[in-house]
Design an enzyme around this catalytic site. Sequence first.
Site, short mmCIF file in Angstrom:
data_model
loop_
_atom_site.label_atom_id
_atom_site.label_comp_id
_atom_site.label_asym_id
_atom_site.label_seq_id
_atom_site.Cartn_x
_atom_site.Cartn_y
_atom_site.Cartn_z
N ASP A 187 0.84 -1.19 0.00
CA ASP A 187 0.00 0.00 0.00
C ASP A 187 0.88 1.24 0.00
O ASP A 187 2.11 1.15 0.05
CB ASP A 187 -0.96 -0.02 1.19
CG ASP A 187 -0.25 -0.07 2.53
OD1 ASP A 187 0.97 0.19 2.58
OD2 ASP A 187 -0.90 -0.40 3.53
N ASP B 100 -8.02 -7.50 0.47
CA ASP B 100 -7.04 -7.71 1.55
C ASP B 100 -7.66 -7.25 2.85
O ASP B 100 -8.56 -6.40 2.86
CB ASP B 100 -5.76 -6.90 1.30
CG ASP B 100 -5.91 -5.46 1.78
OD1 ASP B 100 -5.47 -5.14 2.90
OD2 ASP B 100 -6.50 -4.63 1.03
N CYS C 295 -13.57 -27.55 6.50
CA CYS C 295 -12.30 -26.88 6.19
C CYS C 295 -11.18 -27.91 6.02
O CYS C 295 -11.11 -28.90 6.75
CB CYS C 295 -11.93 -25.90 7.30
SG CYS C 295 -10.40 -24.98 6.98
N CYS D 209 -7.85 -27.05 6.18
CA CYS D 209 -6.59 -26.47 6.64
C CYS D 209 -5.90 -27.38 7.67
O CYS D 209 -6.50 -28.31 8.22
CB CYS D 209 -6.82 -25.08 7.24
SG CYS D 209 -7.43 -25.05 8.94
N CYS E 74 -7.68 -27.59 11.14
CA CYS E 74 -8.90 -28.40 11.21
C CYS E 74 -8.64 -29.88 10.99
O CYS E 74 -9.40 -30.73 11.47
CB CYS E 74 -9.91 -27.87 10.19
SG CYS E 74 -10.55 -26.23 10.62
N HIS F 14 -6.12 -21.11 9.99
CA HIS F 14 -7.51 -21.44 9.62
C HIS F 14 -8.22 -20.24 8.98
O HIS F 14 -8.87 -20.38 7.93
CB HIS F 14 -8.30 -21.90 10.84
CG HIS F 14 -9.77 -21.95 10.57
ND1 HIS F 14 -10.36 -22.97 9.85
CD2 HIS F 14 -10.77 -21.06 10.84
CE1 HIS F 14 -11.65 -22.73 9.72
NE2 HIS F 14 -11.92 -21.58 10.31
#
Length: 377
Positions: free
Chosen positions: A93, A267, A305, A307, A310, A336
């Site tokens: 940014d 974002d 999920c 991930c 999980c 997660h």
Amino acid sequence: MVIQYQLEKKSQECSARVGTITTPHGTLKTPVFMAVGTQGTVKTLVKEELHEIGSEIILGNTYHLWNQPGHEIVKKAGGLHSFMNWDRSILTDSGGFQVFSLAKLRDIHEEGVYFKHHKSGKQLFLSPEISMEIQNALGSDIIMSFDECPPYPCTHEYMEKSVDRTLRWAKRCLDAHQNKERQGLFGIVQGGEFEDLRKYCAHELVKLSFDGYSIGGTSVGEPKEIQNQVLDWVVPILPEDKPRYLMGVGSPGAILDAIERGVDMFDCVLPTRIARHGTAMTSKGRVIIKNKEFEEDFTPLDMECDCYCCKNYTKAYLRHLFKANEMLGHRLLSIHNIRFLVHLTEEARKAILEDRFLSYKNEVYQKYGLNENDKDF
């Protein structure tokens, strides 16, 4: 242009679209969520974990990297990619949002902004030229023009002056940008909640022919319906052959609303910020893992999920980590939450390709218990 956008598919139901963005460090499938690595790190996570999550691009913060360790040091290290050992795309940014959100005292002039550091109180000055110098030194793939981000609410009179200043600063950024062959520069559409100013700013920025376009000045306290209205005004004006980026938006409902209106990139610090406080985004809605109800819950955080968190740990264990103030809890929830939003955009992409995006969005809304104008976080 160094940043190439390729449109693959437009929804037959709405303005949602699928495409790819090619940068010097890879190709991004859009829609895409970008995890925020404010100070050259996505908090508590390493590169390999971000790869596994599916992160193709992360965001670095110009203001913070300028102050610590300093852009000269990053440049000596070979740029931000080398410094933080990240081999995929990076967006930075401009530093403008931090100047206007963190600095308690600031003095805006045509040449730039004089302000005090948010912690040390040191006197600082940031201008379009300095923002470009810093971002050129950082070497990120996509850089942002320096703009003014007024607060919400704001009078039309002040916003009109602010938009004109942002446009003048945008032209100065284009002139000051030294690495056009290696870094794409995005313009930022401002204008608050005012239709005439948003459209005026968008039209004028398009005339300047940036590599992509961002919508700024949302997620600053306005109701969700105003954010969506701004997108309805602005997105149709932006070129179809360039990326569209909604800055600072990271809640599931807001992301899906913006995808529906034709936005490609997102974002937000939200997934890692709420993770540090024990809150998770799940397919069934928000989960506050420190709550006693999870003390003996030996099921995964989110059954839908894929991930690492999980697949390997239970709610009871995660609750224990937070009650014991163990850093692993922060890490696992960060993994997660970022994966949740990356997966959300992956599934949105798939739904657009199959012309069922609106039913997908409605399904997520129902699972999350959302109404159209609710803010989910």
